[in-house]
Design an enzyme around this catalytic site. Sequence first.
Site, PDB file in Angstrom:
ATOM      1  N   LYS A  27      64.102  61.057-102.051  1.00 23.88           N
ATOM      2  CA  LYS A  27      62.702  60.940-101.613  1.00 23.88           C
ATOM      3  C   LYS A  27      61.902  60.273-102.726  1.00 23.88           C
ATOM      4  CE  LYS A  27      59.062  64.242-100.105  1.00 23.88           C
ATOM      5  NZ  LYS A  27      58.459  65.118-101.118  1.00 23.88           N
TER       6      LYS A  27
ATOM      7  N   ARG B 197      64.356  73.165-111.421  1.00 27.58           N
ATOM      8  CA  ARG B 197      64.150  74.205-110.407  1.00 27.58           C
ATOM      9  C   ARG B 197      65.391  74.365-109.528  1.00 27.58           C
ATOM     10  NH1 ARG B 197      59.020  71.213-107.912  1.00 27.58           N
ATOM     11  NH2 ARG B 197      59.907  69.139-107.647  1.00 27.58           N
TER      12      ARG B 197
ATOM     13  N   ASP C 298      59.585  63.621-105.001  1.00 27.83           N
ATOM     14  CA  ASP C 298      59.857  64.821-105.791  1.00 27.83           C
ATOM     15  C   ASP C 298      61.100  65.559-105.316  1.00 27.83           C
ATOM     16  OD1 ASP C 298      58.854  65.754-103.411  1.00 27.83           O
ATOM     17  OD2 ASP C 298      57.342  67.077-104.276  1.00 27.83           O
TER      18      ASP C 298
ATOM     19  N   LYS D 179      57.609  80.485-109.241  1.00 27.25           N
ATOM     20  CA  LYS D 179      56.937  80.093-108.004  1.00 27.25           C
ATOM     21  C   LYS D 179      57.987  79.871-106.926  1.00 27.25           C
ATOM     22  CE  LYS D 179      55.019  75.845-107.300  1.00 27.25           C
ATOM     23  NZ  LYS D 179      53.982  74.792-107.364  1.00 27.25           N
TER      24      LYS D 179
ATOM     25  N   GLU E 136      62.364  75.946-102.966  1.00 25.18           N
ATOM     26  CA  GLU E 136      62.668  75.916-104.404  1.00 25.18           C
ATOM     27  C   GLU E 136      62.105  77.135-105.123  1.00 25.18           C
ATOM     28  OE1 GLU E 136      62.326  71.070-104.944  1.00 25.18           O
ATOM     29  OE2 GLU E 136      60.513  72.268-104.828  1.00 25.18           O
TER      30      GLU E 136
HETATM   31  N1  LIG Z   1      54.570  66.267-107.962  1.00 28.79           N
HETATM   32  C1  LIG Z   1      54.113  67.443-107.635  1.00 28.79           C
HETATM   33  O1  LIG Z   1      53.877  68.293-108.508  1.00 28.79           O
HETATM   34  C2  LIG Z   1      53.813  67.734-106.203  1.00 28.79           C
HETATM   35  C3  LIG Z   1      53.032  68.861-105.866  1.00 28.79           C
HETATM   36  C4  LIG Z   1      52.687  69.055-104.525  1.00 28.79           C
HETATM   37  C5  LIG Z   1      53.144  68.164-103.566  1.00 28.79           C
HETATM   38  N2  LIG Z   1      53.934  67.115-103.919  1.00 28.79           N
HETATM   39  C6  LIG Z   1      54.421  66.156-102.928  1.00 28.79           C
HETATM   40  O2  LIG Z   1      53.322  65.353-102.565  1.00 28.79           O
HETATM   41  C7  LIG Z   1      53.494  64.847-101.246  1.00 28.79           C
HETATM   42  C8  LIG Z   1      52.246  65.039-100.434  1.00 28.79           C
HETATM   43  O3  LIG Z   1      52.004  66.411-100.232  1.00 28.79           O
HETATM   44  P1  LIG Z   1      50.907  66.899 -99.193  1.00 28.79           P
HETATM   45  O4  LIG Z   1      50.891  68.381 -99.273  1.00 28.79           O
HETATM   46  O5  LIG Z   1      49.646  66.134 -99.422  1.00 28.79           O
HETATM   47  O6  LIG Z   1      51.596  66.401 -97.836  1.00 28.79           O
HETATM   48  P2  LIG Z   1      50.941  66.104 -96.402  1.00 28.79           P
HETATM   49  O7  LIG Z   1      52.057  66.114 -95.426  1.00 28.79           O
HETATM   50  O8  LIG Z   1      49.777  67.008 -96.173  1.00 28.79           O
HETATM   51  O9  LIG Z   1      50.363  64.621 -96.559  1.00 28.79           O
HETATM   52  C9  LIG Z   1      51.166  63.494 -96.700  1.00 28.79           C
HETATM   53  C10 LIG Z   1      50.400  62.291 -96.152  1.00 28.79           C
HETATM   54  O10 LIG Z   1      51.184  61.117 -96.434  1.00 28.79           O
HETATM   55  C11 LIG Z   1      50.985  60.227 -95.340  1.00 28.79           C
HETATM   56  N3  LIG Z   1      52.036  59.209 -95.381  1.00 28.79           N
HETATM   57  C12 LIG Z   1      53.365  59.346 -95.068  1.00 28.79           C
HETATM   58  N4  LIG Z   1      53.999  58.164 -95.231  1.00 28.79           N
HETATM   59  C13 LIG Z   1      53.071  57.279 -95.679  1.00 28.79           C
HETATM   60  C14 LIG Z   1      53.107  55.898 -96.033  1.00 28.79           C
HETATM   61  N5  LIG Z   1      54.240  55.197 -95.962  1.00 28.79           N
HETATM   62  N6  LIG Z   1      51.969  55.312 -96.467  1.00 28.79           N
HETATM   63  C15 LIG Z   1      50.799  56.004 -96.543  1.00 28.79           C
HETATM   64  N7  LIG Z   1      50.689  57.317 -96.188  1.00 28.79           N
HETATM   65  C16 LIG Z   1      51.819  57.938 -95.763  1.00 28.79           C
HETATM   66  C17 LIG Z   1      51.003  61.131 -94.118  1.00 28.79           C
HETATM   67  O11 LIG Z   1      50.411  60.519 -92.989  1.00 28.79           O
HETATM   68  C18 LIG Z   1      50.198  62.339 -94.642  1.00 28.79           C
HETATM   69  O12 LIG Z   1      48.813  62.223 -94.339  1.00 28.79           O
HETATM   70  C19 LIG Z   1      54.718  65.584-100.690  1.00 28.79           C
HETATM   71  O13 LIG Z   1      55.807  64.699-100.728  1.00 28.79           O
HETATM   72  C20 LIG Z   1      54.916  66.749-101.630  1.00 28.79           C
HETATM   73  O14 LIG Z   1      56.255  67.138-101.710  1.00 28.79           O
HETATM   74  C21 LIG Z   1      54.272  66.887-105.216  1.00 28.79           C
END
Ligand SMILES: NC(=O)c1ccc[n+]([C@@H]2O[C@H](COP(=O)([O-])OP(=O)(O)OC[C@H]3O[C@@H](n4cnc5c(N)ncnc54)[C@H](O)[C@@H]3O)[C@@H](O)[C@H]2O)c1
Length: 350
Positions: A241, A55, A237, A79, A66
Site C-alpha cells: 500500500k 508493530r 502504511d 495501541k 495492529e
Molecule cells: N501514517 C500514519 O501515522 C497514519 C495514521 C492514520 C492513518 N493513516 C493512513 O492514512 C490514510 C487515510 O486515512 P483516513 O482515516 O483519512 O481514511 P479515509 O478512508 O477516511 O479517507 C481516505 C480518502 O482518500 C480518498 N482517496 C482514495 N484514493 C484516492 C486517490 N487516488 N486520490 C485522491 N483521493 C483518494 C478517499 O476518497 C477518501 O476520502 C489511510 O491509508 C490510513 O491507513 C496513516
Amino acid sequence: MTAPAPSEKALVPFVSVENMMRLVHHIGIERVLTELTDVIEADFRRWELFDKTPRVASHSREGVIELMPTSDGEIYSFKYVNGHPKNMAEGLQTVTAFGLLADVSTGYPVLLTEMTLLTALRTAATSAMAARHLAPKGATTMAMIGNGAQAEFQALAMKAVLGITHVRLFDIDPKATEKTRRNLEGSGLTVMACETSQAAIEGAQIITTCTADKQYATILTDNMVGAGVHINAIGGDCPGKTELHRDILSRAETFVEYPPQTRIEGEIQQMAPDYPVTELWQVVTGQAAGRRDEKQITLFDSVGFAIEDFSALRYVRDRVRGTAFFQSVDLIADPDDPRDLFGMLQRAKD
Ligand SMILES: NC(=O)c1ccc[n+]([C@@H]2O[C@H](COP(=O)([O-])OP(=O)(O)OC[C@H]3O[C@@H](n4cnc5c(N)ncnc54)[C@H](O)[C@@H]3O)[C@@H](O)[C@H]2O)c1
C-alpha cells in the site's frame, strides 16, 4: 454479601470518545495539536531509551489489525489500531483505535482511552513536527490529497505549528472535499477545492498525501513534484500500500520514523533494502541534517510509530488529571489479600 469496593489501583481512568471530544474542545484543538507536537518531539529526543519493535500486524484480505507497543522503562503503552480502506463505503471508519498506558513498576494500567480521535491528532502533530524540520522556511500553502477522516487534523496542525495559511484540497470523491472545505470554514485557513491532484499541488510548498487504498497507488508522479517541496506521505502504511511513484523517491531525501517498520510498510518498500533514509529522531536531536537547501525535495515517509502513541497517551493522562473528562473503570481484579483471588470471586456470590 455485596462485593467489596475495588481498591484505588484497580480503578483505571477511562477516556471515552465523548470525553475525548469534550477535552479537545475544552483545551482548543489548535492548542492540543501544538502541545502534542511538542510532547512527541520531546519523546523523539529520548528515542534511544525506548523499547522499539515494528508493530505486530495481522493482515487479512480486507485490511489489517495492529498492536503497537513501546516503553520508556517507566511507562509502557500499546495501541490497538485497524486499517480497512473498504470500511468507508460501508459507513464505517477506515481507522479505529484504543490504547492503554501502564506503570512498568507494577504492571498495573494507569489509563485506558479511545484513540480513534487521538490517532488523528497525533498523526497530524507528527506531520507538523516533521515539517517543522523539513519544510521550506516560510511555507504558506499546503496541498491535501485525500480528504477523509484525517484531513482536517492535518491541515489544522500545519496551521497551528507552521503558520500555513492556504490549503488546496483534492479527493477522487468530491463529497469528501466538500466535507473538508465545510469543516475548515471559520478556521482562518483559506481553502480551495481543486478538481485534480495536479491543480491541488500548484504553488504548494507542502504536499500531504493521505489516501486509503489497499494497493500500490500513484497519487503523485515524478513530473508533478517540483524542486524544494516537502512531501508528507501518510497513506502508504502497509505492505502493498503506497502512494508515490518510486521515481520521486529517487530524487527525494527521505526521512522515516523507525526504519525496520518503514522498510516493510512505507513508500520505501518500493526501493532496494539499502535505499538511504534519515531517522527523524536524529534530525530532532541535531545529529543529522533536516532540510539543507531550497531546492531539496524532502519526504517524510510516515507510517505511524508506537512512540507517537506513547506521547499522545502520556499527554492525555496529564491533561485529564483533576478534571471530569474521564470515568473510573473497574478493570483490574485486585483483592485485599493478593493471594486470595478466588476468595474475592466468592464474595460476589449471592
Ligand atoms: N501514517 C500514519 O501515522 C497514519 C495514521 C492514520 C492513518 N493513516 C493512513 O492514512 C490514510 C487515510 O486515512 P483516513 O482515516 O483519512 O481514511 P479515509 O478512508 O477516511 O479517507 C481516505 C480518502 O482518500 C480518498 N482517496 C482514495 N484514493 C484516492 C486517490 N487516488 N486520490 C485522491 N483521493 C483518494 C478517499 O476518497 C477518501 O476520502 C489511510 O491509508 C490510513 O491507513 C496513516
